[in-house]
Design a protein around this motif. Sequence first.
Motif, PDB file in Angstrom:
ATOM      1  N   GLY A  64       0.380   2.269  -3.295  1.00 55.46           N
ATOM      2  CA  GLY A  64       0.926   1.163  -2.521  1.00 55.46           C
ATOM      3  C   GLY A  64       0.044   0.805  -1.335  1.00 55.46           C
ATOM      4  O   GLY A  64      -1.024   1.411  -1.128  1.00 55.46           O
ATOM      5  N   PRO A  65       0.465  -0.164  -0.520  1.00 53.06           N
ATOM      6  CA  PRO A  65      -0.256  -0.456   0.720  1.00 53.06           C
ATOM      7  C   PRO A  65      -0.346   0.814   1.560  1.00 53.06           C
ATOM      8  O   PRO A  65       0.624   1.561   1.661  1.00 53.06           O
ATOM      9  CB  PRO A  65       0.619  -1.512   1.404  1.00 53.06           C
ATOM     10  N   CYS A  66      -1.502   1.064   2.171  1.00 51.94           N
ATOM     11  CA  CYS A  66      -1.693   2.332   2.864  1.00 51.94           C
ATOM     12  C   CYS A  66      -0.968   2.407   4.197  1.00 51.94           C
ATOM     13  O   CYS A  66      -0.884   3.494   4.798  1.00 51.94           O
ATOM     14  CB  CYS A  66      -3.183   2.635   3.038  1.00 51.94           C
ATOM     15  N   VAL A  67      -0.436   1.290   4.688  1.00 55.93           N
ATOM     16  CA  VAL A  67       0.406   1.260   5.881  1.00 55.93           C
ATOM     17  C   VAL A  67       1.706   0.560   5.515  1.00 55.93           C
ATOM     18  O   VAL A  67       1.686  -0.519   4.912  1.00 55.93           O
ATOM     19  CB  VAL A  67      -0.280   0.518   7.052  1.00 55.93           C
ATOM     20  N   GLY A  68       2.812   1.156   5.864  1.00 54.07           N
ATOM     21  CA  GLY A  68       4.106   0.567   5.529  1.00 54.07           C
ATOM     22  C   GLY A  68       4.695  -0.239   6.680  1.00 54.07           C
ATOM     23  O   GLY A  68       4.596   0.153   7.838  1.00 54.07           O
ATOM     24  N   ARG A  69       5.266  -1.398   6.349  1.00 53.10           N
ATOM     25  CA  ARG A  69       6.056  -2.207   7.269  1.00 53.10           C
ATOM     26  C   ARG A  69       5.371  -2.500   8.603  1.00 53.10           C
ATOM     27  O   ARG A  69       5.939  -2.224   9.678  1.00 53.10           O
ATOM     28  CB  ARG A  69       7.419  -1.551   7.511  1.00 53.10           C
ATOM     29  N   PRO A  70       4.177  -3.056   8.599  1.00 54.18           N
ATOM     30  CA  PRO A  70       3.544  -3.417   9.884  1.00 54.18           C
ATOM     31  C   PRO A  70       4.325  -4.529  10.578  1.00 54.18           C
ATOM     32  O   PRO A  70       4.864  -5.424   9.931  1.00 54.18           O
ATOM     33  CB  PRO A  70       2.152  -3.904   9.466  1.00 54.18           C
ATOM     34  N   GLY A  71       4.356  -4.473  11.895  1.00 57.03           N
ATOM     35  CA  GLY A  71       5.006  -5.550  12.641  1.00 57.03           C
ATOM     36  C   GLY A  71       4.181  -6.817  12.659  1.00 57.03           C
ATOM     37  O   GLY A  71       4.719  -7.921  12.673  1.00 57.03           O
ATOM     38  N   LYS A  72       2.856  -6.666  12.672  1.00 53.26           N
ATOM     39  CA  LYS A  72       1.937  -7.803  12.681  1.00 53.26           C
ATOM     40  C   LYS A  72       0.819  -7.549  11.676  1.00 53.26           C
ATOM     41  O   LYS A  72       0.415  -6.407  11.464  1.00 53.26           O
ATOM     42  CB  LYS A  72       1.310  -8.011  14.066  1.00 53.26           C
ATOM     43  N   PHE A  73       0.341  -8.643  11.089  1.00 53.14           N
ATOM     44  CA  PHE A  73      -0.797  -8.606  10.169  1.00 53.14           C
ATOM     45  C   PHE A  73      -1.743  -9.696  10.668  1.00 53.14           C
ATOM     46  O   PHE A  73      -1.610 -10.869  10.321  1.00 53.14           O
ATOM     47  CB  PHE A  73      -0.310  -8.872   8.754  1.00 53.14           C
ATOM     48  N   LEU A  74      -2.669  -9.312  11.544  1.00 52.94           N
ATOM     49  CA  LEU A  74      -3.529 -10.259  12.239  1.00 52.94           C
ATOM     50  C   LEU A  74      -4.912 -10.274  11.607  1.00 52.94           C
ATOM     51  O   LEU A  74      -5.374  -9.271  11.062  1.00 52.94           O
ATOM     52  CB  LEU A  74      -3.636  -9.882  13.717  1.00 52.94           C
ATOM     53  N   CYS A  75      -5.583 -11.415  11.696  1.00 53.57           N
ATOM     54  CA  CYS A  75      -6.856 -11.618  11.001  1.00 53.57           C
ATOM     55  C   CYS A  75      -7.864 -12.287  11.928  1.00 53.57           C
ATOM     56  O   CYS A  75      -7.487 -13.100  12.789  1.00 53.57           O
ATOM     57  CB  CYS A  75      -6.663 -12.513   9.780  1.00 53.57           C
ATOM     58  N   ILE A  76      -9.122 -11.976  11.706  1.00 55.52           N
ATOM     59  CA  ILE A  76     -10.220 -12.591  12.445  1.00 55.52           C
ATOM     60  C   ILE A  76     -11.064 -13.403  11.461  1.00 55.52           C
ATOM     61  O   ILE A  76     -11.476 -12.890  10.415  1.00 55.52           O
ATOM     62  CB  ILE A  76     -11.093 -11.527  13.132  1.00 55.52           C
TER      63      ILE A  76
END
Length: 281
Positions: A64-76
């Motif tokens: 699965g995704p290596c981090v569960g339930r992030p509050g933010k998914f930010l991109c540069i």
Amino acid sequence: MKLLRYGTAGQERPALLDANHQIRDLSAIVTDIDGPMLGSGAIDRLRAIDPSTLPVVSGDVRIGPCVGRPGKFLCIGLNYHDHARETGAAIPEEPVLFAKATSALSGPNDPVIRPRGAQKLDWEVELAFVVGAECRYVDEAQAAAAIAGYFVCHDVSERAFQLERGGTWDKGKGCDSFGPIGPWLVTADEAHDILDRRMWLEVNGRRYQDGSTADMIFRPAFLLSYISQFMSLQPGDIVTTGTPAGVGLGQKPPVYLQPGDSVRLGIDGLGVQQQSVVEEG
């Protein structure tokens, strides 16, 4: 240390990858690889464990995704010199910041779903990191200490949604399945040479992207410090840091993903992802 999550989507269990490439279950020690775990100092406790004492996960399991339930998914955006040049954009004077929906998160080998109405589905291999401590107005040294680990991210994009439908980039970045991360999170102490890692992406066996994190314009610690001037960040938040040249939009003529295509991508030392492109049902 390499941390991962395995099992059915939405029911993943925490694990680590041992030196023999065996998955070892961590469920008896931590409940998940997520913000509360990363912010609690649990990584330090895990380092003291002998992996051979942990149960081996056998059989063919979904990662699965290596981090569960992030509050933010930010991109540069536009954070590699060669990618900025291939798009005809000026080198940014400050980081270009946008967001993916957290619902875009998916496992490293889950299908990429071409959404309804999509015309220009594109690929981007990226280095991502996860925040391990609260960050508000932090300087670069504090930001470096707050990065818990690094991993591969596939920043899937729909260019028509992103560039031709008005508004911000987010429309073409946040569709379901547009954020595969993993296969594992490499803790910051192990990823000591992260600023000189080869990164690559292939479509149907043809290599389109073949770059290095050394070409990054703004480095991870600077990016985390910069973002913290505009918003607070919490443990478990994800930041993905841009892509090198070779995206579909930059080909002459442009090349876009179609149902049935196979995408394979990776970063040296951080693992490999592989996805099939499928049509939205």
